[in-house]
Design a protein around this motif. Structure first.
Motif, PDB file in Angstrom:
ATOM      1  N   PRO A 120       0.755  -1.021   0.180  1.00 45.75           N
ATOM      2  CA  PRO A 120       0.208  -0.163   0.285  1.00 45.75           C
ATOM      3  C   PRO A 120       0.743   1.046   0.096  1.00 45.75           C
ATOM      4  O   PRO A 120       1.720   1.446   0.619  1.00 45.75           O
ATOM      5  CB  PRO A 120      -0.914  -0.268   1.149  1.00 45.75           C
ATOM      6  N   ARG A 121       0.089   1.823  -0.784  1.00 41.82           N
ATOM      7  CA  ARG A 121       1.779   3.265  -1.217  1.00 41.82           C
ATOM      8  C   ARG A 121       1.058   4.626  -1.798  1.00 41.82           C
ATOM      9  O   ARG A 121      -0.747   4.358  -2.607  1.00 41.82           O
ATOM     10  CB  ARG A 121       3.275   3.141  -1.681  1.00 41.82           C
ATOM     11  N   ILE A 122       1.081   5.932  -1.991  1.00 46.78           N
ATOM     12  CA  ILE A 122       0.897   6.531  -2.159  1.00 46.78           C
ATOM     13  C   ILE A 122       1.003   6.876  -3.570  1.00 46.78           C
ATOM     14  O   ILE A 122       2.384   6.727  -4.407  1.00 46.78           O
ATOM     15  CB  ILE A 122       1.273   8.143  -1.948  1.00 46.78           C
ATOM     16  N   LYS A 123       0.561   6.609  -4.956  1.00 49.10           N
ATOM     17  CA  LYS A 123       0.341   6.127  -6.156  1.00 49.10           C
ATOM     18  C   LYS A 123       0.450   7.693  -6.732  1.00 49.10           C
ATOM     19  O   LYS A 123       0.983   7.662  -8.052  1.00 49.10           O
ATOM     20  CB  LYS A 123      -0.422   5.343  -7.070  1.00 49.10           C
ATOM     21  N   GLU A 124      -0.244   9.123  -6.645  1.00 46.20           N
ATOM     22  CA  GLU A 124      -0.261  10.174  -7.355  1.00 46.20           C
ATOM     23  C   GLU A 124       1.299   9.984  -7.174  1.00 46.20           C
ATOM     24  O   GLU A 124       1.636  10.408  -6.250  1.00 46.20           O
ATOM     25  CB  GLU A 124      -1.160  10.485  -6.861  1.00 46.20           C
ATOM     26  N   THR A 125       1.171  11.651  -8.431  1.00 44.45           N
ATOM     27  CA  THR A 125       2.709  12.184  -8.895  1.00 44.45           C
ATOM     28  C   THR A 125       1.860  13.272  -7.553  1.00 44.45           C
ATOM     29  O   THR A 125       1.697  14.379  -7.911  1.00 44.45           O
ATOM     30  CB  THR A 125       2.477  12.129 -10.428  1.00 44.45           C
ATOM     31  N   PRO A 126       3.438  13.840  -6.855  1.00 48.75           N
ATOM     32  CA  PRO A 126       3.247  14.344  -6.007  1.00 48.75           C
ATOM     33  C   PRO A 126       3.630  16.307  -6.788  1.00 48.75           C
ATOM     34  O   PRO A 126       3.338  16.411  -8.123  1.00 48.75           O
ATOM     35  CB  PRO A 126       3.927  14.874  -4.885  1.00 48.75           C
ATOM     36  N   MET A 127       2.601  16.928  -6.908  1.00 57.07           N
ATOM     37  CA  MET A 127       2.551  18.309  -6.964  1.00 57.07           C
ATOM     38  C   MET A 127       3.830  18.946  -7.167  1.00 57.07           C
ATOM     39  O   MET A 127       4.353  18.853  -6.360  1.00 57.07           O
ATOM     40  CB  MET A 127       1.641  19.767  -6.605  1.00 57.07           C
ATOM     41  N   PRO A 128       4.558  19.596  -8.271  1.00 57.72           N
ATOM     42  CA  PRO A 128       5.888  20.863  -7.816  1.00 57.72           C
ATOM     43  C   PRO A 128       5.667  21.105  -6.339  1.00 57.72           C
ATOM     44  O   PRO A 128       5.039  22.051  -6.421  1.00 57.72           O
ATOM     45  CB  PRO A 128       5.999  21.373  -8.707  1.00 57.72           C
ATOM     46  N   GLY A 129       7.122  21.082  -6.298  1.00 58.32           N
ATOM     47  CA  GLY A 129       6.625  21.894  -5.201  1.00 58.32           C
ATOM     48  C   GLY A 129       6.951  21.460  -3.826  1.00 58.32           C
ATOM     49  O   GLY A 129       6.978  21.039  -2.392  1.00 58.32           O
ATOM     50  N   ILE A 130       5.746  19.937  -3.976  1.00 57.21           N
ATOM     51  CA  ILE A 130       5.953  19.299  -2.351  1.00 57.21           C
ATOM     52  C   ILE A 130       7.018  17.727  -3.114  1.00 57.21           C
ATOM     53  O   ILE A 130       7.460  17.253  -3.257  1.00 57.21           O
ATOM     54  CB  ILE A 130       4.555  18.301  -2.650  1.00 57.21           C
TER      55      ILE A 130
END
Length: 148
Positions: free
Chosen positions: A113-123
């Protein structure tokens, strides 16, 4: 480093816990890579006065490793883990090697289980806890270079 061990495009990240639950902390990068096959090793450990110190455990593991670059990486990780600790604390932290050896499982990061979304620039520095209980572990090591 993002991973404990990295050879070409294969990574091995080792997580330990003294709990009976396989809950581990990850960074976003440790479970999300488009060009690296990531394996997570989850080890349940037990403290015991009769156990082995971290130095003794490192030496046991070193004696079982034949590849020089893996020995060097183990030494590097040991130095990082123990660098800021005082010697008395290191000598008093003892663990049961056989218990850990009997309670190690490996997981393909695709199943963790993980965060799959690509983070927004700056995160930056995304960290989270993932529960590996009930997740299918790797039983056939033939497709995993680190586990052969």
């Amino acid at each position: 480093d993002t991973f404990d061990f990295l050879i070409r495009n294969h990574a091995l990240e080792i997580k330990t816990t003294t709990s009976n639950d396989r809950k581990h902390h990850f960074s976003y990068e440790q479970l999300n890579s488009t060009n690296t096959k990531i394996i997570v090793g989850s080890v349940l450990v037990r403290k015991s006065r009769a156990g082995a110190s971290l130095l003794e455990l490192k030496n046991i593991i070193l004696s079982e490793i034949s590849k020089e670059h893996l020995k060097e990486k183990l030494q590097e990780n040991y130095d990082i883990m123990t660098g800021s600790k005082n010697q008395a604390d290191l000598d008093n932290a003892k663990y049961v090697y056989e218990y850990a050896k009997d309670h190690i499982k490996f997981f393909d990061s695709k199943n963790v289980p993980r965060i799959k979304e690509t983070p927004m620039p700056g995160i930056k520095n995304i960290k989270f806890e993932s529960n590996l209980n009930g997740i299918e572990s790797i039983n056939d090591f033939s497709n995993y270079e680190f586990l052969k």
